[in-house]
Motif scaffolding. Structure first.
Motif, PDB file in Angstrom:
ATOM      1  N   PRO A   1       6.892   2.833  14.295  1.00 57.65           N
ATOM      2  CA  PRO A   1       6.010   2.684  13.132  1.00 57.65           C
ATOM      3  C   PRO A   1       4.549   2.617  13.537  1.00 57.65           C
ATOM      4  O   PRO A   1       4.201   2.020  14.548  1.00 57.65           O
ATOM      5  CB  PRO A   1       6.476   1.369  12.498  1.00 57.65           C
ATOM      6  N   THR A   2       3.686   3.255  12.735  1.00 58.49           N
ATOM      7  CA  THR A   2       2.257   3.271  13.049  1.00 58.49           C
ATOM      8  C   THR A   2       1.400   2.898  11.852  1.00 58.49           C
ATOM      9  O   THR A   2       0.179   2.938  11.938  1.00 58.49           O
ATOM     10  CB  THR A   2       1.826   4.668  13.540  1.00 58.49           C
ATOM     11  N   GLY A   3       2.006   2.545  10.721  1.00 56.48           N
ATOM     12  CA  GLY A   3       1.234   2.215   9.539  1.00 56.48           C
ATOM     13  C   GLY A   3       0.559   0.867   9.646  1.00 56.48           C
ATOM     14  O   GLY A   3       0.887   0.038  10.499  1.00 56.48           O
TER      15      GLY A   3
ATOM     16  N   PRO B   1       0.836  -1.205   0.000  1.00 53.66           N
ATOM     17  CA  PRO B   1       0.000   0.000   0.000  1.00 53.66           C
ATOM     18  C   PRO B   1       0.868   1.251   0.000  1.00 53.66           C
ATOM     19  O   PRO B   1       1.941   1.277   0.609  1.00 53.66           O
ATOM     20  CB  PRO B   1      -0.797  -0.120   1.308  1.00 53.66           C
ATOM     21  N   VAL B   2       0.413   2.280  -0.710  1.00 53.69           N
ATOM     22  CA  VAL B   2       1.140   3.547  -0.743  1.00 53.69           C
ATOM     23  C   VAL B   2       0.817   4.319   0.527  1.00 53.69           C
ATOM     24  O   VAL B   2      -0.350   4.537   0.857  1.00 53.69           O
ATOM     25  CB  VAL B   2       0.752   4.371  -1.979  1.00 53.69           C
TER      26      VAL B   2
ATOM     27  N   VAL C   1      -3.420  -9.896  -0.782  1.00 50.81           N
ATOM     28  CA  VAL C   1      -2.897  -8.997   0.252  1.00 50.81           C
ATOM     29  C   VAL C   1      -1.406  -9.265   0.433  1.00 50.81           C
ATOM     30  O   VAL C   1      -0.991 -10.415   0.600  1.00 50.81           O
ATOM     31  CB  VAL C   1      -3.631  -9.200   1.594  1.00 50.81           C
ATOM     32  N   ARG C   2      -0.616  -8.231   0.419  1.00 49.98           N
ATOM     33  CA  ARG C   2       0.828  -8.358   0.647  1.00 49.98           C
ATOM     34  C   ARG C   2       1.094  -8.658   2.117  1.00 49.98           C
ATOM     35  O   ARG C   2       0.604  -7.966   3.009  1.00 49.98           O
ATOM     36  CB  ARG C   2       1.519  -7.052   0.247  1.00 49.98           C
TER      37      ARG C   2
ATOM     38  N   ASP D   1      -4.352  -2.300  11.971  1.00 48.78           N
ATOM     39  CA  ASP D   1      -4.820  -1.097  11.306  1.00 48.78           C
ATOM     40  C   ASP D   1      -3.811   0.038  11.470  1.00 48.78           C
ATOM     41  O   ASP D   1      -2.965   0.016  12.374  1.00 48.78           O
ATOM     42  CB  ASP D   1      -6.165  -0.650  11.898  1.00 48.78           C
ATOM     43  N   ALA D   2      -3.916   1.038  10.596  1.00 52.46           N
ATOM     44  CA  ALA D   2      -3.086   2.233  10.738  1.00 52.46           C
ATOM     45  C   ALA D   2      -3.303   2.824  12.125  1.00 52.46           C
ATOM     46  O   ALA D   2      -4.443   2.990  12.569  1.00 52.46           O
ATOM     47  CB  ALA D   2      -3.445   3.251   9.658  1.00 52.46           C
TER      48      ALA D   2
END
Length: 345
Positions: free
Chosen positions: A77-79, A63-64, A178-179, A118-119
């Motif tokens: 990290p929070t993505g 995902p971008v 899904v990656r 989730d983000a």
């Protein structure tokens, strides 16, 4: 007083998951800091596989994400993140066989969960993929330099049997679109050691379980299980009504919740000796991708889960239907399965 008690309960669960993320990863450094040999021992326990190197670019796109422009942004990290978590009997053959695992014919993986964070890392979804799902298994690269043969209508768990972690990841990505950002494999025997190190887990079963193959015999009700019993619960199938893999998955979801509750109730930071014992059992059970194969990398992941509340961990199973070709197998129930995976991209 009731409101305060509820808040204290939520705070306790939040602190518990911080222990899960920090004590079992980041605090490994604190627990081992007094002796360098302990750090190197724990770090050396972890085995890894270069998933990215083996699969290259033949995978779903990442995902971008738009980086934060704030100069005070946290380095944690929070993505959004997707992990494939497998349970296997690959690392300790003899002990696994004694615990009801595979024979000398090769390693197996009967437990597969896609864990989506989730983000913001404040919500998590755990999706189980039944081992009996018939899938289009892609051709996968082998460490020897060859490849596995692609197959139509193959059982999902044959991917790991034939091609190990790399093929398991490629098959999941082919099935879901899904990656998988990371791969985590938990050895069954090591899982039993981890549960024992935590002091066991408390689980309530809705029906009697009588399964010689998994060495588990329980009456319906609430039980405090040791490591061997917890492993039996995760693996039992033939002791359940109809011998259903879906029923086994329901028990595995209960076990996931029970582990979170046990971690919440265990003050590992106050007991360095027990913390080290838990850390040794945890790292000794893991095989990861090369992006998670050190204590530092696990620490970073653990720190990012500091605000994840236990109540926000949702468990479910990929929607399936009986396979038209074999009533003992299942296939993805479309379009429900596709919509579920789309929500996790």
């Amino acid at each position: 007083m009731a409101a305060r008690g509820g808040q204290e309960g939520r705070d306790g669960r939040r602190r518990g998951l911080k222990v899960a993320g920090l004590a079992l990863t980041g605090a490994l450094l604190l627990g081992a800091g007094a002796a360098g040999w302990a750090y190197w021992h724990l770090n050396g326990n972890i085995q890894s596989v270069d998933i990215n190197g083996a699969l290259g670019d033949d995978r779903p796109a990442r995902p971008v994400t738009v980086p934060s422009a704030s100069p005070s942004a946290s380095p944690v990290p929070t993505g959004a993140l997707n992990l494939l978590v497998l349970g296997s009997d690959s690392r300790s053959g003899e002990e696994n066989r004694e615990l009801g695992g595979g024979d000398s014919g090769g390693a197996r993986s009967d437990t597969a969960m896609v864990v989506h964070l989730d983000a913001g890392r404040t919500d998590a979804t755990v999706v189980s993929i039944p081992r009996d799902t018939l899938v289009e298994r892609p051709s996968c690269p082998l460490p020897s330099g060859g490849t596995t043969r692609a197959a139509s209508g193959a059982m999902f768990n044959t991917a790991y049997e034939l091609g190990g972690p790399v093929c398991a990841v490629k098959t999941v990505e082919s099935l879901t679109g899904v990656r998988m950002d990371h791969y985590v494999e938990v050895d069954f025997a090591g899982f039993a050691d981890l549960v024992d190190a935590l002091g066991g887990v408390t689980v309530t079963t809705d029906a009697d379980i009588d399964d010689d193959k998994s060495h588990l015999h329980l009456d319906a009700g609430t039980h405090h299980l040791d490591g061997t019993e917890a492993l039996g619960l995760a693996r039992t199938r033939y002791g359940l009504a109809g011998g259903s893999d879906l029923a086994r998955i329901e028990l595995q979801h209960k076990l996931v919740k029970a582990l979170l509750e046990q971690i919440s109730a265990t003050d590992l930071l106050a007991d360095p000796a027990r913390l080290y014992h838990v850390a040794d059992a945890l790292t000794g059970s893991l095989t990861t991708d090369t992006g998670l194969d050190s204590l530092g990398e696990l620490m970073n992941l653990g720190r990012s889960l500091g605000d994840l509340d236990a109540d926000d961990v949702r468990t479910l199973t990929m929607p399936v239907l009986p396979a038209p070709s074999d009533p003992n197998r299942v296939v993805a129930d479309q379009p429900d399965a596709a919509e579920l995976w789309e929500s996790l991209r």
